[in-house]
Design a protein around this motif. Sequence first.
Motif, mmCIF file in Angstrom:
data_model
loop_
_atom_site.group_PDB
_atom_site.id
_atom_site.type_symbol
_atom_site.label_atom_id
_atom_site.label_comp_id
_atom_site.label_asym_id
_atom_site.label_seq_id
_atom_site.Cartn_x
_atom_site.Cartn_y
_atom_site.Cartn_z
ATOM 1 N N ALA A 109 18.496 -26.105 47.723
ATOM 2 C CA ALA A 109 18.472 -24.893 48.469
ATOM 3 C C ALA A 109 17.523 -25.087 49.414
ATOM 4 O O ALA A 109 17.903 -24.413 50.491
ATOM 5 N N ALA A 110 16.450 -26.078 49.480
ATOM 6 C CA ALA A 110 15.543 -26.169 50.599
ATOM 7 C C ALA A 110 16.460 -26.558 51.850
ATOM 8 O O ALA A 110 16.318 -26.222 52.923
ATOM 9 N N VAL A 111 17.264 -27.748 51.541
ATOM 10 C CA VAL A 111 17.945 -28.279 52.724
ATOM 11 C C VAL A 111 19.202 -27.246 53.253
ATOM 12 O O VAL A 111 19.221 -27.461 54.415
ATOM 13 N N MET A 112 19.601 -26.474 52.475
ATOM 14 C CA MET A 112 20.580 -25.612 52.950
ATOM 15 C C MET A 112 19.972 -24.619 53.659
ATOM 16 O O MET A 112 20.392 -23.953 54.629
ATOM 17 N N ALA A 113 18.612 -24.190 53.303
ATOM 18 C CA ALA A 113 17.839 -23.321 54.035
ATOM 19 C C ALA A 113 17.331 -23.694 55.461
ATOM 20 O O ALA A 113 17.580 -22.943 56.366
ATOM 21 N N HIS A 114 17.371 -25.043 55.407
ATOM 22 C CA HIS A 114 17.048 -25.742 56.675
ATOM 23 C C HIS A 114 18.285 -25.528 57.780
ATOM 24 O O HIS A 114 18.233 -25.290 58.913
ATOM 25 N N GLU A 115 19.706 -25.757 57.084
ATOM 26 C CA GLU A 115 20.622 -25.851 57.907
ATOM 27 C C GLU A 115 20.982 -24.294 58.375
ATOM 28 O O GLU A 115 21.516 -24.108 59.397
ATOM 29 N N LEU A 116 20.599 -23.525 57.388
ATOM 30 C CA LEU A 116 20.784 -21.971 58.077
ATOM 31 C C LEU A 116 19.994 -21.393 58.885
ATOM 32 O O LEU A 116 20.264 -20.687 59.689
ATOM 33 N N ALA A 117 18.715 -22.325 58.970
ATOM 34 C CA ALA A 117 17.791 -22.052 60.110
ATOM 35 C C ALA A 117 18.272 -22.442 61.156
ATOM 36 O O ALA A 117 18.274 -21.796 62.203
ATOM 37 N N HIS A 118 18.956 -23.651 61.282
ATOM 38 C CA HIS A 118 19.577 -24.165 62.656
ATOM 39 C C HIS A 118 20.760 -22.944 62.943
ATOM 40 O O HIS A 118 20.969 -22.945 64.212
ATOM 41 N N VAL A 119 21.473 -22.364 61.995
ATOM 42 C CA VAL A 119 22.664 -21.396 62.424
ATOM 43 C C VAL A 119 21.681 -20.078 62.929
ATOM 44 O O VAL A 119 22.306 -19.487 64.044
ATOM 45 N N LYS A 120 20.734 -19.864 62.180
ATOM 46 C CA LYS A 120 20.029 -18.522 62.617
ATOM 47 C C LYS A 120 19.179 -18.723 64.081
ATOM 48 O O LYS A 120 19.307 -17.739 64.609
ATOM 49 N N ASN A 121 18.885 -19.644 64.270
ATOM 50 C CA ASN A 121 18.197 -20.272 65.650
ATOM 51 C C ASN A 121 19.184 -20.290 66.565
ATOM 52 O O ASN A 121 18.886 -20.751 67.845
ATOM 53 N N ARG A 122 20.377 -20.685 66.189
ATOM 54 C CA ARG A 122 21.746 -20.615 67.501
ATOM 55 C C ARG A 122 21.401 -22.125 67.875
ATOM 56 O O ARG A 122 21.756 -22.577 69.131
ATOM 57 N N ASP A 123 20.976 -23.163 67.174
ATOM 58 C CA ASP A 123 20.946 -24.687 67.410
ATOM 59 C C ASP A 123 22.282 -25.220 67.398
ATOM 60 O O ASP A 123 22.411 -26.145 68.023
ATOM 61 N N THR A 124 22.953 -24.721 66.461
ATOM 62 C CA THR A 124 24.119 -25.524 66.139
ATOM 63 C C THR A 124 25.165 -25.698 67.320
ATOM 64 O O THR A 124 25.521 -27.185 67.523
ATOM 65 N N LEU A 125 25.305 -24.873 68.279
ATOM 66 C CA LEU A 125 26.178 -25.050 69.352
ATOM 67 C C LEU A 125 25.491 -25.936 70.397
ATOM 68 O O LEU A 125 26.605 -26.906 70.749
ATOM 69 N N ILE A 126 24.447 -25.928 70.817
ATOM 70 C CA ILE A 126 23.846 -26.736 71.729
ATOM 71 C C ILE A 126 23.633 -28.139 71.295
ATOM 72 O O ILE A 126 24.055 -29.116 71.890
#
Length: 311
Positions: free
Chosen positions: A125-142
Amino acid sequence: MNRFKTMMLLAALTALFMALGYTLGGTGGAMIALLVAAGMNFFTYWNADKIVLRMHDAKEVDAASAPQLYGIVKGLATRAGLPMPRVYLVDSPHPNAFATGRNPENAAVAATTGLLAILTREEVAAVMAHELAHVKNRDTLIMTMTATIAGAISMLANFGLFFRGGDNRGNMLAMLLAVIVAPFAAMIVQLAISRTREYGADRAGAEIHGNPRHLASALAKLAAGAARVPNPVAARNPAAASLYIVPGLSRGDSLFSTHPATENRIAALEAMAGESGLHSPPPLVERPVGAATAVPRSRRGSSALDPLRRN
């Protein structure tokens, strides 16, 4: 501000691509490089998630095929105020995870079977929260776009090894720029993006999850496991190494590592736990999640995951 930084970084990589094109082919080469970079940016914007997921041969899962993982992501996405992303499994013993997609509405998160085999439910759950944070911060595209363009610069530089111009373009200085300077600069830009954003995703992910120490323990396990088990995708495509939660290839906090040193990230999470008043170690849940195994409700962990208990 994040969007402005994204545009500036993409502009820097595009300029490097054009400079390399000019070195190899003069003004015509620069114009061709500009057109290629523009086409790559456009294509990658709309297909970033597909590129990364196909690269890893990831398989989409749902509540029926992987109830534990899907339920964890669903609960965390609700807590973070995000649309439910698509969830993928990568059949690989290498323990890692990543997120991709051009925006929260078109995001996907993925974990390897190797990760699920060694982490507890709280840690997953902590790892998935980290990945969702990338999504929320819009890091994934860049992160995906820079990895793609940086990889293209490296490939173009390799082509420069065999380039021979008839008008002094093939001199040693030009070859040095083409083969060393441009890909090195592209690598520095890519690494800077990944390293700075990992700290931000660690903090935001810990806030979504509720207990920074679960992410800290997960990072320790993943870093050790990733160092032992090869990552064939990163070996074939080194530019993809920056996408993962822990390094896909290199380790440490040197100039050439794709991530901050794991011990530094853990120290930052421990400090965050202290600031939030979590002075005692989190309860341990010994049984790993697995790809689709059930964990008894009595062992699902602390109150930090109460919203996930119904899953």
